[in-house]
Design an enzyme around this catalytic site. Structure first.
Site, PDB file in Angstrom:
ATOM      1  N   ASP A  53      39.379  48.776  65.630  1.00 38.88           N
ATOM      2  CA  ASP A  53      38.375  47.898  65.873  1.00 38.88           C
ATOM      3  C   ASP A  53      38.688  46.548  65.304  1.00 38.88           C
ATOM      4  O   ASP A  53      39.302  46.441  64.412  1.00 38.88           O
ATOM      5  CB  ASP A  53      37.054  48.315  65.571  1.00 38.88           C
ATOM      6  CG  ASP A  53      37.010  48.485  63.942  1.00 38.88           C
ATOM      7  OD1 ASP A  53      37.818  49.060  63.425  1.00 38.88           O
ATOM      8  OD2 ASP A  53      35.716  48.125  63.210  1.00 38.88           O
ATOM      9  N   GLU A 107      35.512  50.171  61.220  1.00 41.23           N
ATOM     10  CA  GLU A 107      36.024  49.544  59.999  1.00 41.23           C
ATOM     11  C   GLU A 107      35.268  48.078  59.799  1.00 41.23           C
ATOM     12  O   GLU A 107      34.853  47.808  58.616  1.00 41.23           O
ATOM     13  CB  GLU A 107      37.590  49.605  59.766  1.00 41.23           C
ATOM     14  CG  GLU A 107      37.746  49.426  58.074  1.00 41.23           C
ATOM     15  CD  GLU A 107      37.860  48.022  57.712  1.00 41.23           C
ATOM     16  OE1 GLU A 107      37.735  47.679  56.501  1.00 41.23           O
ATOM     17  OE2 GLU A 107      37.974  46.969  58.675  1.00 41.23           O
TER      18      GLU A 107
END
Length: 397
Positions: A76, A141
């Site tokens: 991500d 994250e």
């Protein structure tokens, strides 16, 4: 079948997936396609929690008879910001002047691309390591970090997975590839301090109790004296006030309450519990000071609300893991990396509870910026470092 030995090609495929948290964006599917030809069994569990977006993650393992090395990271990325300000489209992976542009190029699709390429080269050249290699990759994250690495570790551990060491591929180098290996992280603790006063007219302060005066007293006690002078492996503990808010649009009204948010990055002098106790003690003592409230005999009335999920300080002591990585960096770059605990938090704070963990990745100068980019030469160099590390850690270089 062509193996994914070229880190630039790997990275381009990943960048072209718009995986802005919490969207998977196709990045995990691309990574799965890279790993299966290398002999990995791949699972993509999705985790949920009320009030947070569902997150898809990836766990892949190439099983072998021997020790188990984990590579961890995230696909991500943060939002692109003003897309019109980018020289090259943020999800096009365009190359100019020897650099590849794209969101996630450095943080941290580049590290994943290099590790996959390094492992593919190892498989192509030697048949692969004798032990097991796994990739633990989250899609959460850069977001709340609730449905990501922490839950993925629990999920894998409950299924019998156990690891001997972990390499986390976050961008760790401040200036040049080879500058720095992260061998620990400071703790992080956040809270909101609220001072309760009594609302009134600014022209009649004796009829009110201005919470701003009390807040100034308490914040001053948080900032001075210093918490410590630092330790052998860690910087001094540092508290930063990140917001002060009264919520009062009127200039002739004394507000009823005032608040300040703060964050502390702390070293191994403290635990979360001992640092909380120190902060409470400072506030309790300061609440009785009268520097800004000379006409008030009663203590400052305050509330302190700690944020959930503080990060604990840790330091890795695994000589094989640290030494093998440092020697690999030096062999490829000629530089002896500093062993550092600087910077913010990372998902290493979760991994440390399952196995020793170190961090090493690309140069982080453009992460989260407009025109995030990576030098193609750095992709190749990092791949060579990872390739040597894999071979030396398994003893099969």
């Amino acid at each position: 079948m062509m193996l994914p030995t070229d880190p630039a090609q790997n990275l381009a495929k990943l960048i072209r997936c718009p995986s802005v948290t919490p969207a998977e964006g196709g990045a995990l599917a691309v990574l799965e396609d890279m790993l299966k030809p290398l002999g990995f069994a791949v699972a993509r569990p999705t985790f949920s929690e009320a009030g947070t977006p569902d997150i898809e993650n990836l766990y892949a393992r190439r099983a072998g008879d021997g020790p188990h090395l984990m590579f961890a990271g995230h696909t991500d990325v943060v939002p692109v910001g003003d897309e019109a300000a980018w020289k090259h489209p943020p999800f096009a992976a365009e190359i100019a002047n020897g650099e590849m542009y794209g969101r996630g190029a450095v943080d941290m699709k580049g590290g994943i691309a290099c590790f996959v390429a390094a492992l593919a080269r190892h498989v192509e050249e030697t048949g692969g390591p004798s032990g097991s290699v796994s990739l633990l990759i989250t899609g959460d994250e850069e977001g709340p970090a609730i449905n990501g690495t922490a839950k993925l570790l629990q999920w894998a551990s409950a299924r019998g997975e156990a690891w001997d060491a972990c390499l986390l591929g976050e961008p760790t180098n401040p200036e040049r590839l080879g500058d720095m290996v992260k061998v620990g992280r400071r703790g992080s603790l956040s809270a909101t301090l609220t001072v309760l006063g009594r609302q009134g007219h600014a022209a009649y302060p004796h009829l009110a109790d201005n919470p701003v005066r009390g807040l100034m007293t308490l914040v001053d006690a948080l900032l001075d004296p210093p918490f410590d002078a630092g330790t052998e492996r860690f910087q001094p503990t540092n508290l930063e006030v990140t917001s002060i808010d009264v919520g009062n649009p009127a200039t002739n009204v004394i507000a009823a309450r005032a608040s300040a948010a703060f964050n502390v990055r702390f070293n191994d002098t403290w635990t979360v519990e001992s640092l909380q106790a120190e902060i409470h003690n400072r506030l309790d003592t300061a609440s009785r000071r009268r520097k800004y409230r000379k006409d008030r005999k009663e203590p400052v009335e305050f509330e302190l609300a700690w944020r959930d999920n503080p990060s604990h300080v840790f330091l890795t002591h695994d000589d094989k893991l640290i030494g093998t990585l440092a020697r690999s960096v030096e062999a490829v770059t000629g530089m002896h990396p500093a062993l550092s605990t600087s910077g913010g938090t990372s998902d290493a704070r979760y991994i440390k509870d399952y196995c020793p963990v170190v961090e090493f990745g690309l140069v982080g100068q453009t992460m989260h910026m407009v025109d995030e980019r990576v030098q193609l030469a750095d992709l190749e160099t990092l791949t060579q470092i990872y390739r040597r590390f894999i071979g030396d850690w398994f003893g099969s270089r």
